[in-house]
Write a protein that holds these residues in place. Structure first.
Motif, PDB file in Angstrom:
ATOM      1  N   THR A  73       0.663  -1.304   0.177  1.00  0.00           N
ATOM      2  CA  THR A  73      -0.328   0.520   0.293  1.00  0.00           C
ATOM      3  C   THR A  73       0.683   1.255  -0.018  1.00  0.00           C
ATOM      4  O   THR A  73       0.868   2.428  -0.836  1.00  0.00           O
ATOM      5  N   ALA A  74       2.041   1.503   0.894  1.00  0.00           N
ATOM      6  CA  ALA A  74       2.557   2.323   0.792  1.00  0.00           C
ATOM      7  C   ALA A  74       3.144   2.496  -0.132  1.00  0.00           C
ATOM      8  O   ALA A  74       3.513   3.837  -0.532  1.00  0.00           O
ATOM      9  N   THR A  75       3.762   1.665  -0.929  1.00  0.00           N
ATOM     10  CA  THR A  75       4.265   1.604  -2.508  1.00  0.00           C
ATOM     11  C   THR A  75       3.351   2.035  -3.590  1.00  0.00           C
ATOM     12  O   THR A  75       4.177   2.737  -4.097  1.00  0.00           O
ATOM     13  N   MET A  76       2.334   1.430  -3.203  1.00  0.00           N
ATOM     14  CA  MET A  76       1.651   2.209  -4.525  1.00  0.00           C
ATOM     15  C   MET A  76       0.828   3.806  -4.195  1.00  0.00           C
ATOM     16  O   MET A  76       0.885   4.407  -4.939  1.00  0.00           O
ATOM     17  N   MET A  77       0.987   4.056  -2.674  1.00  0.00           N
ATOM     18  CA  MET A  77       0.505   5.585  -2.406  1.00  0.00           C
ATOM     19  C   MET A  77       1.833   6.351  -2.879  1.00  0.00           C
ATOM     20  O   MET A  77       1.563   7.512  -3.388  1.00  0.00           O
ATOM     21  N   TRP A  97      -2.755  10.274  -1.788  1.00  0.00           N
ATOM     22  CA  TRP A  97      -2.915  10.703  -0.319  1.00  0.00           C
ATOM     23  C   TRP A  97      -4.146   9.617   0.446  1.00  0.00           C
ATOM     24  O   TRP A  97      -4.208   9.896   1.340  1.00  0.00           O
ATOM     25  N   HIS A  98      -5.053   9.423  -0.441  1.00  0.00           N
ATOM     26  CA  HIS A  98      -6.195   8.482   0.684  1.00  0.00           C
ATOM     27  C   HIS A  98      -5.548   7.377   0.990  1.00  0.00           C
ATOM     28  O   HIS A  98      -6.323   6.721   2.223  1.00  0.00           O
ATOM     29  N   MET A  99      -4.451   6.441  -0.138  1.00  0.00           N
ATOM     30  CA  MET A  99      -3.899   5.018   0.404  1.00  0.00           C
ATOM     31  C   MET A  99      -3.707   5.794   1.200  1.00  0.00           C
ATOM     32  O   MET A  99      -3.630   4.777   2.505  1.00  0.00           O
ATOM     33  N   GLY A 177      -6.304   1.207  -8.171  1.00  0.00           N
ATOM     34  CA  GLY A 177      -6.300   0.606  -7.078  1.00  0.00           C
ATOM     35  C   GLY A 177      -7.041  -0.738  -6.266  1.00  0.00           C
ATOM     36  O   GLY A 177      -6.739  -0.642  -4.917  1.00  0.00           O
ATOM     37  N   LEU A 178      -8.246  -0.820  -7.547  1.00  0.00           N
ATOM     38  CA  LEU A 178      -8.665  -1.653  -7.096  1.00  0.00           C
ATOM     39  C   LEU A 178      -7.907  -3.406  -7.317  1.00  0.00           C
ATOM     40  O   LEU A 178      -8.201  -4.401  -6.306  1.00  0.00           O
ATOM     41  N   VAL A 179      -7.135  -3.418  -8.290  1.00  0.00           N
ATOM     42  CA  VAL A 179      -5.925  -4.270  -8.498  1.00  0.00           C
ATOM     43  C   VAL A 179      -5.780  -4.518  -7.117  1.00  0.00           C
ATOM     44  O   VAL A 179      -4.925  -5.731  -6.878  1.00  0.00           O
ATOM     45  N   VAL A 180      -4.926  -2.946  -7.186  1.00  0.00           N
ATOM     46  CA  VAL A 180      -4.079  -3.215  -5.799  1.00  0.00           C
ATOM     47  C   VAL A 180      -4.182  -4.009  -3.919  1.00  0.00           C
ATOM     48  O   VAL A 180      -4.436  -4.853  -3.269  1.00  0.00           O
ATOM     49  N   ASN A 181      -5.540  -3.536  -3.949  1.00  0.00           N
ATOM     50  CA  ASN A 181      -6.564  -3.328  -2.554  1.00  0.00           C
ATOM     51  C   ASN A 181      -7.164  -5.244  -2.696  1.00  0.00           C
ATOM     52  O   ASN A 181      -7.134  -6.063  -1.695  1.00  0.00           O
ATOM     53  N   LEU A 182      -7.286  -5.896  -4.324  1.00  0.00           N
ATOM     54  CA  LEU A 182      -7.615  -7.251  -4.335  1.00  0.00           C
ATOM     55  C   LEU A 182      -6.031  -8.091  -3.834  1.00  0.00           C
ATOM     56  O   LEU A 182      -6.749  -9.202  -3.169  1.00  0.00           O
ATOM     57  N   VAL A 183      -5.185  -7.796  -4.041  1.00  0.00           N
ATOM     58  CA  VAL A 183      -3.745  -8.249  -4.079  1.00  0.00           C
ATOM     59  C   VAL A 183      -3.908  -7.852  -2.532  1.00  0.00           C
ATOM     60  O   VAL A 183      -3.712  -9.449  -1.690  1.00  0.00           O
ATOM     61  N   CYS A 184      -4.061  -7.501  -1.478  1.00  0.00           N
ATOM     62  CA  CYS A 184      -4.043  -7.679  -0.231  1.00  0.00           C
ATOM     63  C   CYS A 184      -5.025  -8.287   0.081  1.00  0.00           C
ATOM     64  O   CYS A 184      -4.681  -8.716   1.636  1.00  0.00           O
ATOM     65  N   ALA A 185      -6.428  -8.270  -0.309  1.00  0.00           N
ATOM     66  CA  ALA A 185      -7.334  -8.550   0.241  1.00  0.00           C
ATOM     67  C   ALA A 185      -6.686  -9.884   0.943  1.00  0.00           C
ATOM     68  O   ALA A 185      -7.311 -11.042   1.061  1.00  0.00           O
ATOM     69  N   VAL A 186      -6.537 -10.966  -0.861  1.00  0.00           N
ATOM     70  CA  VAL A 186      -6.030 -12.258  -0.570  1.00  0.00           C
ATOM     71  C   VAL A 186      -4.914 -12.806   0.585  1.00  0.00           C
ATOM     72  O   VAL A 186      -5.632 -13.640   0.938  1.00  0.00           O
ATOM     73  N   LEU A 187      -4.337 -12.008   0.282  1.00  0.00           N
ATOM     74  CA  LEU A 187      -3.243 -12.357   2.019  1.00  0.00           C
ATOM     75  C   LEU A 187      -3.805 -12.154   3.155  1.00  0.00           C
ATOM     76  O   LEU A 187      -3.865 -12.703   3.539  1.00  0.00           O
ATOM     77  N   VAL A 222      -9.154  -2.662   3.826  1.00  0.00           N
ATOM     78  CA  VAL A 222      -8.907  -3.114   2.061  1.00  0.00           C
ATOM     79  C   VAL A 222      -9.827  -3.144   1.170  1.00  0.00           C
ATOM     80  O   VAL A 222     -10.276  -2.862  -0.233  1.00  0.00           O
ATOM     81  N   MET A 223     -11.287  -4.100   1.838  1.00  0.00           N
ATOM     82  CA  MET A 223     -11.806  -4.404   1.694  1.00  0.00           C
ATOM     83  C   MET A 223     -13.005  -2.825   0.960  1.00  0.00           C
ATOM     84  O   MET A 223     -13.481  -2.612   0.181  1.00  0.00           O
ATOM     85  N   ALA A 224     -12.704  -2.194   1.834  1.00  0.00           N
ATOM     86  CA  ALA A 224     -13.178  -0.514   2.045  1.00  0.00           C
ATOM     87  C   ALA A 224     -13.024  -0.012   0.538  1.00  0.00           C
ATOM     88  O   ALA A 224     -13.644   0.602  -0.054  1.00  0.00           O
TER      89      ALA A 224
END
Length: 349
Positions: A73-77, A97-99, A177-187, A222-224
């Protein structure tokens, strides 16, 4: 329990105490004492490892996954903020900044894991650090509620005062953002579910305290974010095709309501753990009563509380005639899943 005062009546007082620590390390303590007119004799003492570590089964793994999600998340941010500044895209900059708000919220979860692990054997924590995660999750739930409130407020403002939307850039940012969050959600989701796959040989007693609420809090953040991305993609796509710009803030309101509901569920469940509230649908107390009564005992007083994810403690005062050793009742209760710390007092009827 020692009684040094004389008894004016001619009868015996027998008190058996049994302390059972049965959790991840599989260690047990049985203390049985017979008291007769103030005299105390140590009848049986079985010793083992005597710690009070009541962390979740997957504490270490969940901690590592939470740190990994923060790193992603920080990297993507950083990438979004830098690219937004270079390319002049306000959508990318704003999403970056939202991330950061979600990364900060997940940092609460990660630090809670770290603190609980490092202080797991700290004697100042009487019953261990298992509930540190619930405290952190309660705080994260409050942050999530504030995020929902801000999204809802901003959406209402945009309904009243529409702004020009660059649909192309906005859709691209939402997809990334969706792709990144889906990867995080799976983890986070895999670690969240794995907790329920153990102890198939025991009775199951499901309750809010069996969950790792700290991991759940990170997962909900992450889901939010993923939910807002999905709703944004839908709204922006319709806006680009048919010019329905009002859908963007409308979907924002829908997302805010859903996130607020998730937040309330987390506040309710973590609050219950923190104040030792027993849910009406909890079946551990009835199971304890049934096991004791089948052995001929009658429970006079029963207290249950949470120690950590999947761990609970019980203090039981019971009466029986004839007196039976506390170890008899402990053996009957040993198979109850989640009962990790047990104290039993047996009195004569």
């Amino acid at each position: 329990m020692s009684h040094d005062h004389p008894h004016p009546h001619d009868h015996d007082h027998d008190h058996d105490h049994d302390h059972d620590h049965d959790h991840d390390h599989d260690h047990h303590h049985d203390h049985e004492h017979d008291h007769e007119h103030g005299a105390c004799e140590n009848v049986a003492l079985l010793t083992g490892r005597a710690d009070h570590v009541f962390l979740g089964d997957n504490h270490s793994r969940n901690e590592k996954r939470t740190w990994a999600v923060i790193a992603i998340t920080a990297t993507m941010m950083v990438v979004e903020i830098v690219c937004g500044s270079l390319f002049g895209s306000m959508a990318l900059t704003a999403d970056g900044w939202h991330m950061s708000t979600h990364a900060a919220a997940m940092l609460i979860a990660a630090l809670a894991y770290l603190y609980a692990r490092r202080n797991a054997n700290n004697p100042r924590f009487t019953f261990g650090t298992g509930k540190i995660g619930d405290l952190a999750a309660f705080g994260s739930a409050i942050v999530l509620a504030l995020i929902a409130l801000l999204i809802g407020w901003e959406s209402l403002m945009r309904l009243n005062n529409p702004v020009r939307i660059n649909f192309g850039d906005a859709i691209l940012v939402a997809i990334i953002g969706l792709v990144v969050n889906l990867v995080c959600a799976v983890l986070l989701h895999e670690g969240h579910d794995h907790h329920h796959g153990h102890h198939h040989g025991h009775d199951h007693h499901h309750h809010a305290g069996a969950k790792d609420h700290n991991l759940r809090a990170a997962y909900l953040h992450v889901m939010a974010d993923a939910l807002t991305s999905v709703l944004a993609i839908v709204a922006l796509s319709f806006g680009r095709l048919w010019g329905w710009a009002f859908l963007d803030p409308l979907m924002g309101i829908v997302g805010a309501l859903v996130i607020a509901r998730w937040s309330w569920g987390l506040i309710r469940d973590t609050g219950a753990v923190l104040v030792d509230y027993q849910r009406p649908d909890d079946d551990l107390a009835p199971a304890i009563r049934k096991a004791v009564e089948e052995e001929g005992g009658r429970i006079v007083d029963l207290h249950l509380w949470y120690l950590g994810p999947g761990h609970r403690a019980a203090v039981i005062t019971l009466s029986s005639d004839p007196i039976k050793p506390a170890a008899v009742y402990r053996a009957r209760l040993k198979g109850l899943h989640g009962l990790s710390h047990l104290t039993i007092e047996v009195n004569s009827l």
